[in-house]
Structures are given as structure tokens and as C-alpha cells.
Design an enzyme around this catalytic site. Structure first.
Site, mmCIF file in Angstrom:
data_model
loop_
_atom_site.group_PDB
_atom_site.id
_atom_site.type_symbol
_atom_site.label_atom_id
_atom_site.label_comp_id
_atom_site.label_asym_id
_atom_site.label_seq_id
_atom_site.Cartn_x
_atom_site.Cartn_y
_atom_site.Cartn_z
ATOM 1 N N PRO A 2 43.705 50.199 77.178
ATOM 2 C CA PRO A 2 43.408 48.953 76.931
ATOM 3 C C PRO A 2 42.390 48.057 77.675
ATOM 4 C CG PRO A 2 45.347 49.239 78.535
ATOM 5 C CD PRO A 2 44.680 50.635 77.939
ATOM 6 N N GLU A 3 41.422 47.833 76.888
ATOM 7 C CA GLU A 3 40.253 47.239 77.023
ATOM 8 C C GLU A 3 40.323 46.175 76.257
ATOM 9 O OE1 GLU A 3 36.256 48.482 78.024
ATOM 10 O OE2 GLU A 3 37.143 50.518 78.500
ATOM 11 N N HIS A 94 59.060 56.048 80.646
ATOM 12 C CA HIS A 94 58.222 55.115 80.827
ATOM 13 C C HIS A 94 58.292 53.775 80.014
ATOM 14 C CE1 HIS A 94 56.244 58.068 83.370
ATOM 15 N NE2 HIS A 94 56.077 58.691 82.410
ATOM 16 N N ARG A 112 51.632 54.512 84.140
ATOM 17 C CA ARG A 112 51.100 54.250 85.623
ATOM 18 C C ARG A 112 51.590 53.223 86.282
ATOM 19 N NH1 ARG A 112 44.921 56.160 85.749
ATOM 20 N NH2 ARG A 112 45.128 55.737 87.889
ATOM 21 N N ARG A 157 22.727 37.804 92.311
ATOM 22 C CA ARG A 157 23.712 39.031 92.638
ATOM 23 C C ARG A 157 22.925 40.476 92.606
ATOM 24 N NH1 ARG A 157 28.469 38.066 90.212
ATOM 25 N NH2 ARG A 157 29.107 39.794 91.021
#
Length: 276
Positions: A2-3, A94, A112, A157
DNA sequence: CCATGGTCCTGACAGC
DNA sequence: TGCTGTCAGGACCATG
């Protein structure tokens, strides 16, 4: 995996099956995800109609009259439509949450358990004001994201541009895979300090991010049917990676072996010849 | 022991 | 002295 593209493909895949459907009940088998699944969800949402599913970054927002279910898939989460409540496959270890609708079941699986299922009552205000959402960067596929935004967001940054992309404070949805892929498309070295990117290179990178994510969603689109059923296949985009997970293999553009480095404890892949 | 899709949280530090 | 922002690293967890 999942992105943002996977989350969006999930959204598009499940929405036609559950939007407008009435929730018969919620089964929470294991509430210990990243944060505990709030107790009493079933009491609040039972009988309610799912108004629609939106996405913000990698979060899915399931809207009901009383409020929103906020779902994050973490690293290994999936949401799948199982056909009929009567013939639903036995839940595996799960399979932590089932949203049982009258004609199908939406099953949340997450080995997870880095994901989350939370509830935001309407009385607490708009879902976009939720603490987890309120300070997210702009949507990469919206008009708000362009070279100017990227340029402004990176000034001063010192972190690498790869890490700046991953953090999600400038733009959301770019995970470890698509960060490497986008930087390759823009021909930018992932180690470059974010603040040193020129304005033209910000334009190029913003465009590359959009193209990379859009292409991945497109590819995932061909596997929408996989979100119905017990075992979904992954999308096809992985066959088209330019650099991700291709350590030592020839660059698809120049043939130079792809290099792998570690940035912020995550792997980064790039072509040392194409990306300067 | 190594890696693997995410991202929140803490603590250290810099600058105003 | 706060306050704010940045950055690095740890934390969560199962599996191959």
C-alpha cells in the site's frame, strides 16, 4: 503493497460494492493494530449506510452519518470484498476486522498490524481536521501539487530529496517504491539535499511524481477485480520498475548497473549514470 | 541475522 | 527562557 496507488486502487475496487450499502455489523477479532480499534464501533455503526469512500494520502475515509471510519493499510494491510455474508471464508489469523454488509463483507487483513482502523465522530468536526490528517502535505494528483509547491516545501531543508519525499509533509502518498521510481524519472540523484534542488528540477520532479503515481494507478486498474474474492493478486506495475528492487541489473535507459543505498534506514535504488 | 510496502513519537539541537 | 522547526533514530510486527 500500500502506497498511494494501491490505496487508490483499493478504494476504486471496493467502492462500487459497498458504497450505499447498509452495515449489518462489525466483527473485530483482533483490535491490536497500530492503535487499538476503538471498542463499541459495532454499536455506533450497526445499521448505518456507508455514504461513500474517500482517500486522503494513504488513508481511506469511510463516511457514515455518525462519523468516519479512518482506515490505514500500514505496510501489509488489505481490504477485500468477500461475496456473501453466508458464504464468507473462515477468517485467518491476520483477518482482524470484518465490515459485514447485507450483501457482502469487507475484510481487513494486516499480518504486521502496522495499519489502523479508527473512528472520528461527526460531532468532532470534519474528518480532514483529524490529528492524523490535518498536517499532511498536498495530494500529488491535485492541482495544488506542482513545481512551485515542491520548491517552496524544500527550501532550507538539508535532508536528502528522497527522504523529503517520503516524509509526507510536502506531498503525500509517495512511499519507498515510488520515491525511487519518481527520482529516476526526473533523473535526480536521491542523495541530493532537498533544499538544493533548482526550480526547474522541482518542476521536473513534481511532474515525475504525478506520472509515476498515475501510471501505477492505471496498471492497478487492470486488476480491480482482484479486490473481490479471497485471494487477490498484486498489480502489474512491479513489472515496470525502472530501479526499485533492481540492484545490479542494467538501467533500462543506459545499461549501467542499478545501485542500492540506505537512507534513513530504508533502501533506495538509483542509476548512478542517469541520476545526477 | 537480514529484509520487507508506513509513519508516529521522542529527544537533541539550532535559531529567533 | 520558551517556542518552533528540523533531523535522526526507535518503535510497532510477521514472515521468508
Amino acid at each position: 503493497m500500500p502506497e498511494l496507488p494501491e490505496v487508490e486502487v483499493t478504494r476504486r475496487g471496493i467502492a462500487p460494492h459497498v458504497a450505499g450499502a447498509r452495515l449489518a455489523r462489525i466483527d473485530v477479532r483482533n483490535p491490536s493494530l497500530r492503535w487499538p480499534v476503538p471498542p463499541g464501533l459495532d454499536a455506533v455503526l450497526r445499521g448505518q449506510t456507508l455514504i461513500g469512500i474517500e482517500r486522503r494520502g494513504k488513508y481511506l475515509l469511510l463516511e457514515y452519518a455518525p462519523g468516519w471510519l479512518l482506515v490505514h493499510l500500514g505496510m501489509t494491510g488489505t481490504l477485500r470484498v468477500l461475496p456473501s455474508p453466508e458464504a464468507v471464508p473462515v477468517a485467518g489469523v491476520h483477518d482482524h476486522v470484518d465490515l459485514v454488509f447485507e450483501r457482502c463483507v469487507l475484510r481487513y487483513r494486516d499480518p504486521r498490524r502496522f495499519g489502523a482502523v479508527l473512528f472520528h465522530p461527526r460531532s468532532a468536526g470534519d474528518i480532514l481536521a483529524h490529528p492524523l490528517l490535518v498536517s499532511l502535505g498536498v495530494e500529488p494528483l491535485s492541482d495544488a501539487f506542482d513545481g512551485a509547491r515542491l520548491y517552496a516545501g524544500t527550501r532550507g531543508r538539508s535532508v536528502s530529496i528522497k527522504q523529503a519525499l517520503l516524509t509526507g509533509t510536502i506531498v503525500v502518498g509517495v512511499g519507498n517504491i515510488y520515491a525511487s521510481e519518481s527520482l529516476f524519472r526526473a533523473r535526480i540523484n536521491p542523495r541530493l539535499a532537498a533544499g538544493k534542488l533548482s526550480r526547474p528540477r522541482c518542476e521536473k520532479l513534481a511532474q515525475a511524481v504525478r506520472e509515476t503515481l498515475a501510471a501505477a494507478i492505471e496498471k492497478g486498474g487492470s486488476t480491480l477485480r482482484d479486490f473481490v474474492g479471497s485471494d487477490g493478486k498484486s498489480g502489474y506495475f512491479q513489472n515496470e520498475y525502472f530501479v526499485y528492487d533492481r540492484t545490479g541489473q542494467p538501467c533500462r535507459v543506459c545499461g549501467t548497473p542499478i545501485k542500492q543505498i540506505v537512507q534513513g534506514q530504508r533502501s533506495t535504488f538509483y542509476c548512478p549514470h542517469c541520476q545526477k
